[in-house]
Write a protein that holds these residues in place. Structure first.
Motif, PDB file in Angstrom:
ATOM      1  N   ARG A   1       0.793  -1.199   0.108  1.00 24.49           N
ATOM      2  CA  ARG A   1      -0.047   0.042  -0.137  1.00 24.49           C
ATOM      3  C   ARG A   1       0.786   1.203  -0.166  1.00 24.49           C
ATOM      4  O   ARG A   1       2.212   1.021   0.199  1.00 24.49           O
ATOM      5  CB  ARG A   1      -0.875  -0.046   1.212  1.00 24.49           C
ATOM      6  N   PHE A   2       0.180   2.420  -0.121  1.00 22.92           N
ATOM      7  CA  PHE A   2       1.005   3.697  -0.227  1.00 22.92           C
ATOM      8  C   PHE A   2       0.690   4.270   1.096  1.00 22.92           C
ATOM      9  O   PHE A   2      -0.411   4.376   1.596  1.00 22.92           O
ATOM     10  CB  PHE A   2       0.587   4.537  -1.253  1.00 22.92           C
ATOM     11  N   SER A   3       1.840   5.079   1.639  1.00 23.73           N
ATOM     12  CA  SER A   3       1.608   5.850   2.833  1.00 23.73           C
ATOM     13  C   SER A   3       1.026   7.004   2.474  1.00 23.73           C
ATOM     14  O   SER A   3       1.100   7.349   1.550  1.00 23.73           O
ATOM     15  CB  SER A   3       3.037   6.151   3.489  1.00 23.73           C
ATOM     16  N   LYS A   4       0.411   7.795   3.544  1.00 24.30           N
ATOM     17  CA  LYS A   4      -0.154   8.931   3.322  1.00 24.30           C
ATOM     18  C   LYS A   4       0.826   9.915   2.772  1.00 24.30           C
ATOM     19  O   LYS A   4       0.282  10.996   1.868  1.00 24.30           O
ATOM     20  CB  LYS A   4      -0.807   9.629   4.514  1.00 24.30           C
ATOM     21  N   THR A   5       2.093   9.848   3.183  1.00 24.74           N
ATOM     22  CA  THR A   5       2.878  10.991   2.716  1.00 24.74           C
ATOM     23  C   THR A   5       3.299  10.796   1.427  1.00 24.74           C
ATOM     24  O   THR A   5       3.581  11.616   0.535  1.00 24.74           O
ATOM     25  CB  THR A   5       4.221  10.900   3.631  1.00 24.74           C
ATOM     26  N   ALA A   6       3.331   9.428   0.843  1.00 25.75           N
ATOM     27  CA  ALA A   6       3.661   9.202  -0.497  1.00 25.75           C
ATOM     28  C   ALA A   6       2.572   9.548  -1.349  1.00 25.75           C
ATOM     29  O   ALA A   6       3.024  10.282  -2.347  1.00 25.75           O
ATOM     30  CB  ALA A   6       3.910   7.454  -0.622  1.00 25.75           C
ATOM     31  N   ILE A   7       1.492   9.373  -1.022  1.00 24.78           N
ATOM     32  CA  ILE A   7       0.193   9.954  -1.794  1.00 24.78           C
ATOM     33  C   ILE A   7       0.343  11.534  -1.991  1.00 24.78           C
ATOM     34  O   ILE A   7      -0.107  11.980  -3.017  1.00 24.78           O
ATOM     35  CB  ILE A   7      -0.951   9.374  -1.247  1.00 24.78           C
TER      36      ILE A   7
END
Length: 269
Positions: free
Chosen positions: A216-222
């Motif tokens: 999954r993608f972290s919030k910071t990555a998104i």
């Protein structure tokens, strides 16, 4: 008076939620609509649920007249959705599994089947070699229609220390436009901002990219991608398995089951 008109009439007059049995009893009592069927209650119940808000199955109708609002250890109760009905719509408490039509049960079980297949797909991917995963994601994008040719426009980089580029999709025959691909096979570890920054850096002047992961993608990555000037699509494990199923990649159909509904126009009803 049609069966649906009869149902709406008795429900409007009752001005309260009713079970299908209560609705049929009132239709029969007022002699509103004769139902020459072996099981007339089934006809009433089927008609109601096919026009019921929140119920979506193959034979459900687009136009909704009713809503399930109550189930107290018995049959479900239905409420008439009528702008002229001043009664406040009761809140739904619990759905009764016993009241479901066969079409509803089929859809529910099919959803469970798809969930199992998606989990199986993810397990097989996680147990495969990294090189296979990179090849698979390129093939997936080609099957989705990206690239000018489904055989010649996709390549897997296959390079060590490739700087974050695992594959490339050429959108035209002259290779003037391309999509960079990054594939990360993680289990529980999310894709963070550093991985996204590395990918964006590896893209250099290229504008389009796809980052695919089994995690999954972290919030910071998104948030980083949302603020980036690049056009980058993020595909996590849930989206990945959904795309694999929708594009029939890594799976094969075993058997199709068709659901039916009566053609009322044929019977002139």
């Amino acid at each position: 008076m049609t069966i649906i008109e009869s149902i709406k009439k008795v429900m409007k007059e009752a001005a309260k939620p009713l079970t299908d049995k209560e609705i049929y009893s009132l239709i029969k009592k007022d002699n509103l609509h004769p139902i020459p069927a072996k099981d007339p209650l089934h006809i009433v119940k089927t008609t109601i649920r096919r026009h019921c808000l929140g119920l979506d199955f193959p034979s459900a109708k687009k136009v909704k007249y009713f809503k399930i609002v109550e189930n107290k250890r018995g049959s479900s109760k239905y409420f008439l959705l009528d702008p002229k009905n001043k009664q406040e719509i009761p809140k739904i408490t619990e759905l009764n599994e016993k009241d479901k039509l066969p079409e509803e049960i089929i859809k529910d079980e099919h959803f469970k089947h798809l969930s199992n297949i998606k989990q199986d797909l993810l397990d097989f991917i996680l147990n495969s070699e990294p090189s296979f995963f990179e090849k698979m994601v390129v093939e997936l994008l080609l099957k989705m229609g990206y690239g000018w040719d489904d055989k010649e426009s996709g390549i897997v980089s296959g390079r060590v220390n490739d700087g974050g580029i695992d594959g490339i999709i050429y959108e035209d025959q002259l290779q003037l436009s391309k999509i960079y691909i990054q594939a990360k096979k993680y289990t529980d570890k999310p894709i963070g901002r550093p991985e996204m920054q590395q990918f964006v850096g590896a893209m250099e002047n290229n504008q389009k990219g796809v980052f695919i992961t089994t995690s999954r993608f972290s919030k910071t990555a998104i948030e980083y991608i949302e603020k980036s000037s690049k056009d980058i699509a993020l595909i996590d494990s849930e989206k990945l398995t959904e795309l694999l199923v929708n594009n029939n990649l890594g799976i094969s159909k075993v058997k199709d089951f068709t659901t039916y509904q009566i053609d009322r126009d044929y019977f002139d009803l």
